[in-house]
Design an enzyme around this catalytic site. Structure first.
Site, PDB file in Angstrom:
ATOM      1  N   GLU A  17       0.658  -1.118  -0.126  1.00  0.00           N
ATOM      2  CA  GLU A  17       0.030  -0.161  -0.106  1.00  0.00           C
ATOM      3  C   GLU A  17       0.895   1.346  -0.064  1.00  0.00           C
ATOM      4  O   GLU A  17       0.504   2.372  -0.479  1.00  0.00           O
ATOM      5  CB  GLU A  17      -1.005   0.019   1.132  1.00  0.00           C
ATOM      6  CG  GLU A  17      -2.101  -0.972   1.238  1.00  0.00           C
ATOM      7  CD  GLU A  17      -1.716  -2.564   1.285  1.00  0.00           C
ATOM      8  OE1 GLU A  17      -0.783  -2.645   1.646  1.00  0.00           O
ATOM      9  OE2 GLU A  17      -2.545  -3.180   0.862  1.00  0.00           O
ATOM     10  N   HIS A  44     -12.697  -6.573   7.378  1.00  0.00           N
ATOM     11  CA  HIS A  44     -13.284  -6.351   6.122  1.00  0.00           C
ATOM     12  C   HIS A  44     -14.562  -5.072   6.356  1.00  0.00           C
ATOM     13  O   HIS A  44     -15.450  -5.001   5.517  1.00  0.00           O
ATOM     14  CB  HIS A  44     -13.676  -7.277   5.172  1.00  0.00           C
ATOM     15  CG  HIS A  44     -12.290  -8.250   4.700  1.00  0.00           C
ATOM     16  ND1 HIS A  44     -12.036  -9.050   5.488  1.00  0.00           N
ATOM     17  CD2 HIS A  44     -11.825  -8.082   3.483  1.00  0.00           C
ATOM     18  CE1 HIS A  44     -10.876  -9.716   4.816  1.00  0.00           C
ATOM     19  NE2 HIS A  44     -10.873  -9.021   3.801  1.00  0.00           N
TER      20      HIS A  44
END
Ligand code: TPP
Ligand code: MG
Length: 733
Positions: free
Chosen positions: A463, A533
């Site tokens: 990321e 999530h």
């Protein structure tokens, strides 16, 4: 003798003998010695408390001057670190400019008194603003090299265009420019360093990684940071690299190494790695004392390799200068340093009134009327594309985000889209027979097939790599619209978002900016999304100055706000609620390719007179459901405000409504404590106290993580019933 520091220096050592001439050796010595004298003058000023920080290049001068002489300022690009005084002096930063930074002058051209000394920035020299974070800069260098390659292959895309950020991003490129980035050996432990090597290697980018190895990272010796004690050995298997390992106290050997490295890069063969063994003459900085952790013998051995002394000896030994001439030269340079310091000490201080300047773009305000094109909405068909945005039927948020990306990529060739799994298929040949992936939520579906692999591609699973490269791309004038696959995994990129992306403009006093867009699926209510999530956490990002944060709740807003995010000149975190991607709530017909919504304009999604409910994201449909029940069952009319963007947010709409209703709830999905609602509630209590008939109420998730089992998830996240309870309680107050 005038100082021959010029941004147009000729390549050194290119005469028939291939050796450096006497004049060239003298020039090298001048630069090295001047750098040392500036350091020493700063140390004096620090001891006199006339400056506030000092860190020196002492011991690195030979290596740095060599790098500067091998490259072309204003042509090549530079992402140095905080110890690179001799490098930047060689590139053309003046001694006075260095002292202006040390005193924190208003006229400091690098930052206007915002950054510590030796944090470089010059548009003229292609010297991009340096932060104090070790290793972030190497990813910017990679992005910068990618942009240079893109512009040289598509020169027409560099043209200035009015009407969006391109009017304010000055693009230059040559096609064979090299990007130099510098780093200490200790900082090669950072993941960002390895993430940069990865992409530079894979894409054969013209980046020179210059490792200035002085054996220490503050007090930590090299073997603690680098297994085996030598970074060259660890990186040796990266493909496409040219490797050099040199005595960094020898300017000639270093110069040759950088010249070979630059040649490799300019030829398009790939990146280069130049590892120089330097010494640290002083402690890490003036805040450090190396006698606390280095033996006397070790410090003495280092001193014998001092590049300044070695160069002096060479000039004498080779009869290039006499002792008297060296003495005279050094006196002259000493005077030059002290004169520059004296002039800087007289410079005006920064205006306190200037503090807020350049937090955001001064040129293009995403709140402005330029983005108020909601009336341009043309409901209906979308021709020429295969993805799901076609036709007049109501589209989902996912469809209209995809349609916006598609339209904007057609309109603006500087847009590149990358992230994890965003491509249809990295192995292009497969696209003959497969449909393509296009993102784990399919938001980028069809974009690679339409716009090609040069504009839509998969990143490594890293990321910081995604955002760090975006900083470098955006600095060069590209428009990266990148994806972080799940908000839950944004954390490795937060260093880049917080310390680089959002800060680039302010810390360089408006010289550089990184207006990239980061799209991030966020939130829960997925039934089984569980801890990793389902996360929210938007307030962490609204707490970052310089960053815009959008959080649409429906398809039309997502389309219009994403367009504004892409066209504006600020970095934007674009939060997309996963649960809302394909909900039947908030579908809308395709609104046309010029439909934009300005930032900072909330929408009253349900009018009412009994109380105000301020919310956004997935709580909008839940709040509406609760408001409908409250109206039907209890006759309570709730005015529901969808903020749409969280930074900036629409205080006027909130205040007008609260003045009317005198009661207010702030509701969001994220945890209640320290959440976004705390700020809004506090401001209402502060500024609208006299208008309130009841305390400000908040609704949010429990202060825990989000669990997997739906029974737990339902209890943890706020539901329509939770909101209804709050409405009822507040009404009864
Ligand atoms: C991300 C980050 N962590 C920690 C620091 C604090 N810090 C500043 S310099 C430094 C040591 C760097 O050593 P090295 O990379 O070898 O460079 P040198 O200073 O020796 O040239 C540390 C730990 C920082 N600036 N950034
Ligand atoms: Mg070091």
């Amino acid at each position: 003798m005038g100082l021959a520091v010029s941004s147009a220096h000729a390549p050194m050592g290119t005469d028939a003998s291939g050796r450096l001439s006497s004049q060239e050796l003298i020039q090298i010595y001048r630069l090295m010695y001047l750098s040392r004298r500036i350091d020493d003058r700063e140390i004096l000023l620090k001891r006199q408390q006339k400056i506030y920080f000092q860190i020196s290049a002492a011991g690195h001068e030979a290596f740095q001057v060599a790098a500067g002489l091998a490259l072309r300022p204003g042509y090549d690009w530079f992402f140095p670190y905080y110890r690179d005084r001799a490098l930047t002096l060689t590139l053309g930063v003046s001694p006075k400019d260095m002292f202006l930074q040390a005193v924190g002058a208003g006229t400091d051209p690098a930052s206007g008194g915002r950054q510590m000394p030796t944090h470089w920035s010059s548009r003229e020299l292609n010297l991009v603003s340096t932060s104090s974070s070790t290793a972030t800069q190497v990813l910017h260098a990679v992005g910068c090299a990618e942009a240079g390659r893109y512009f040289s292959r598509h020169p027409e895309t560099a043209e200035r265009v009015e009407g969006d950020y391109r009017a304010f991003r000055n693009v230059t490129f040559h096609g064979d420019e090299v990007v130099l980035t510098c780093i200490g050996e200790g900082s090669t432990s950072q993941g960002e360093f390895w993430e940069a090597l990865n992409t530079a290697s894979n894409h054969k980018l013209p980046v020179i990684f210059m490792v200035e190895d002085n054996g220490y990272a503050i007090s930590v010796p090299v073997e603690v940071n680098t297994p085996g004690g030598n970074i060259s050995r660890l990186v040796a298997n990266f493909p496409n690299f040219h490797f050099e390992e040199v005595d960094g106290t020898d300017p000639e050997a270093s110069l040759r190494a950088f010249q070979r490295a630059a040649e490799h890069c300019r030829a398009g063969l790939g990146p280069a790695f130049v590892h120089g063994h330097c010494i640290r003459v002083y402690s890490h900085s003036l805040s450090d004392d190396d006698k606390l952790y280095r033996s006397a013998a070790e410090r003495e051995a280092d001193a014998l390799r001092d590049p300044i002394h070695k160069m002096q000896m060479r000039l004498l030994r080779e009869n290039i200068l006499t002792a008297e001439q060296i003495n005279a030269l050094e006196k002259e340079l000493e005077r030059e340093a002290s004169d520059a310091a004296d002039r800087a000490l007289e410079a005006p201080l920064p205006e306190v009134a200037s503090i807020e300047k350049h937090v955001y773009s001064e040129d293009l305000d995403p709140r402005s009327a330029a983005f108020a094109t909601e009336k341009a909405q043309v409901a209906g068909s979308r021709n020429g594309r295969s993805a799901s945005g076609k036709g007049a039927a109501p589209k989902t948020m996912a469809d209209l985000i995809n349609a916006c990306l598609w339209d904007e990529m057609e309109r603006d060739p500087r847009i590149v889209v990358y992230g994890e799994d965003v491509a249809d298929a990295s192995r292009e040949e497969a696209l003959q027979e497969v449909k393509g992936k296009g993102g784990v939520f399919k938001l980028t579906s069809g974009l690679q097939a339409k716009f090609g692999s040069e504009r839509v591609y998969n990143s490594p699973l890293a990321e910081a790599n995604i955002v760090g490269r975006a900083v470098g791309l955006a600095v060069r004038g590209m428009k990266p619209v990148v994806e972080i696959q799940f908000f839950d995994y944004i954390w490795p990129a937060v260093h880049q978002i917080h310390n680089e992306l959002s800060l680039m403009r302010w810390r360089s006093n408006g010289t550089w900016a990184a207006p990239a867009v980061i799209r991030v699926p966020i939130g829960g209510y997925l039934t089984g999304g569980a801890i990793y999530h389902s996360q929210s956490g938007e307030s962490i990002f609204t707490h970052i100055p310089g960053l815009r944060v959008a959080f649409p709740s429906n398809a039309l807003d997502a389309n219009g706000l994403l367009r504004t995010a892409i066209r504006c000149d600020d970095p934007v975190l674009f939060l997309e609620h996963k649960r809302l991607y394909r909900e039947s709530y908030g579908r809308a017909p395709y609104p046309g390719p010029d439909f934009a919504i300005p930032f900072g304009k909330a929408k009253i999604v349900r009018p009412g007179e009994h109380m105000t409910l301020v919310t956004y994201g997935a709580l909008v449909p839940r709040a509406l459901q609760a408001a409908m029940t409250a109206s039907r069952d209890k006759g309570i009319e709730v005015e529901v405000i969808d903020l749409r963007t969280l930074s900036p947010y629409d205080w006027e709409t909130i205040a007008t409504s609260v003045r009317k209703t005198s009661r207010v709830i702030v509701a969001h999905e994220d945890m209640m404590s320290w959440g976004y609602g705390a700020e809004i509630a506090a401001r209402i209590a502060d500024e609208l106290f006299d208008d309130l008939d009841a305390p400000v109420k908040r609704v949010g998730a429990m202060d825990t993580f989000v669990a997997y089992q739906p029974v737990l998830e339902d209890a943890i996240l706020p539901q329509p019933d939770t909101v209804l309870r709050a409405i009822t309680e507040l009404h009864a107050y």
